[in-house]
Write an enzyme that holds these catalytic residues in place. Structure first.
Site: not given
Length: 387
Positions: A207, A239, A179
């Site tokens: 991610h 996300k 991250s």
């Protein structure tokens, strides 16, 4: 004796003195490539809304329709009466996309990671974690009671030495995409090593999910691996899917084990059904609009080419996370301030989130950005670097 007030005050004063004090921004608009703060619009390069779906009209419509049908709150935990049809439909769709038997929703990535690790591990077991793993993975490993070992970042040889010396149940845990550095774990090599050493591999793909892989299934798919290679897959919905919550995907035994034992699942109110419905629509868009991933990867390549021409100290990353190394915290804060004055919003990441001496600007790109906006980012970064 020092009271709580004195202790907290001393910590805050030290943070301010060291340039490590954190402050929140209050947005006055939806997430997007342009956001409004204090009445002023900024180009936003610090959001994890990688596919630009957080404010997509179809996602919003799904949320509103589900809120009308199911209300705002879920009312209870999943095991009481908080598990609604949108939750079930989303879990089934996530299992299908990731190629696994089942998926289980959690209220957050932190809850999913700590709950999974404390369920799987017991005292006497061994857990091996990459040194740059997310804090939730580290906390889950530490709180599990297992023997906790950290190996050098992406160093398969270091992990191999540690695994060979351990006896008993062994779990290896890594981020798919890290991250703060934006680089990827060598998943294929890690999976091969885990097979040889009879260890399980768990991947936090917060991610990578939605962004990587042929159909957006994430880092594990991009590495050509399946559920037999990575028995435990965790990813978040807040996300690339622009929603909220997280999930763990795996086989029937893993998911039933979590339902029966994971305290973070059993004793937590379920995410609102409307949030699950919105995430399900985002999942459909992920499949139908592959141009979002393609456009994002084109922007990443464009940004890295331009940064190289400017001589910017970018860290090695092919993901949407493009960290610009600044060194000292004060330098990162100053660059962030200068860019904000020029109309760009980019966060300064400092210790303890990253090691001392590696403070950085964490630049994140989105499919919602245009080429012109990325060029503007490069132009302003060039000016600030020279000022």
């Amino acid at each position: 004796m020092v009271g709580f007030e004195q202790r907290l005050g001393a910590v805050l004063a030290e943070r301010r003195q060291q340039g490590l004090y954190r402050q929140r921004l209050t947005l006055e608009s939806a997430q997007g490539p342009v956001v409004r703060v204090d009445g002023k619009e900024y180009l936003n390069f610090c959001s994890n809304d990688y596919l630009g779906l957080a404010a997509h009209p179809k996602v919003i419509e799904s949320f509103q329709r589900a809120a009308s049908a199911y209300g705002v709150g879920s009312g209870a935990s999943h095991l009481v009466c908080g598990h609604s049809h949108p939750h079930r439909a989303l879990e089934e769709a996530l299992a299908e996309l990731t190629g696994r038997g089942r998926a289980l929703l959690f209220s957050s990535g932190f809850a999913a990671n700590t709950g999974t690790l404390t369920t799987l591990l017991q005292p006497g077991d061994h857990v091996f974690q990459d040194r740059l793993n997310h804090a939730s993975l580290l906390d889950g490993g530490l709180h599990s009671g297992a023997r906790f070992r950290r190996f050098a970042h992406n160093d398969v040889a270091d992990l191999q030495r540690r695994l060979a010396a351990a006896q008993g149940l062994k779990l290896v845990v890594v981020d798919g995409v890290f991250s703060m550095d934006g680089d990827s774990a060598p998943l294929a090599r890690l999976a091969a090593l885990c097979r040889r050493e009879q260890a399980w591999l768990m991947v936090d793909d917060a991610h990578g999910f939605g962004v990587m892989g042929d159909n957006g299934a994430g880092s594990v798919q991009a590495a050509g691996l399946g559920s037999g290679d990575v028995p435990v897959l965790m990813a978040t919905l807040g996300k690339a899917l622009g929603s909220a919550g997280a999930f763990v995907a795996g086989d029937e035994l893993l998911i039933e084990g979590l339902i029966q034992q994971a305290r973070n699942y059993i004793y937590t109110t379920a995410i609102p059904p409307a949030v699950a419905a919105a995430a399900l629509t985002a999942l459909h868009l992920l499949r139908e609009e592959s141009w979002r991933r393609e456009h994002l990867h084109q922007l990443i390549a464009r940004f890295r080419r331009g940064a190289a021409e400017l001589g910017l100290a970018l860290m090695h990353s092919n993901s949407a996370i493009q960290p610009l190394l600044c060194g000292e915290a004060a330098r990162a804060v100053e660059l962030s301030r200068q860019l904000r004055e020029r109309g760009l919003l980019i966060g300064a990441i400092r210790p303890p989130t990253v090691p001392a001496g590696t403070s950085r600007l964490r630049i994140t790109l989105s499919a919602g950005h245009s080429e012109q906006q990325v060029d503007r980012l490069l132009e302003e970064l060039g000016r600030c670097q020279c000022s």
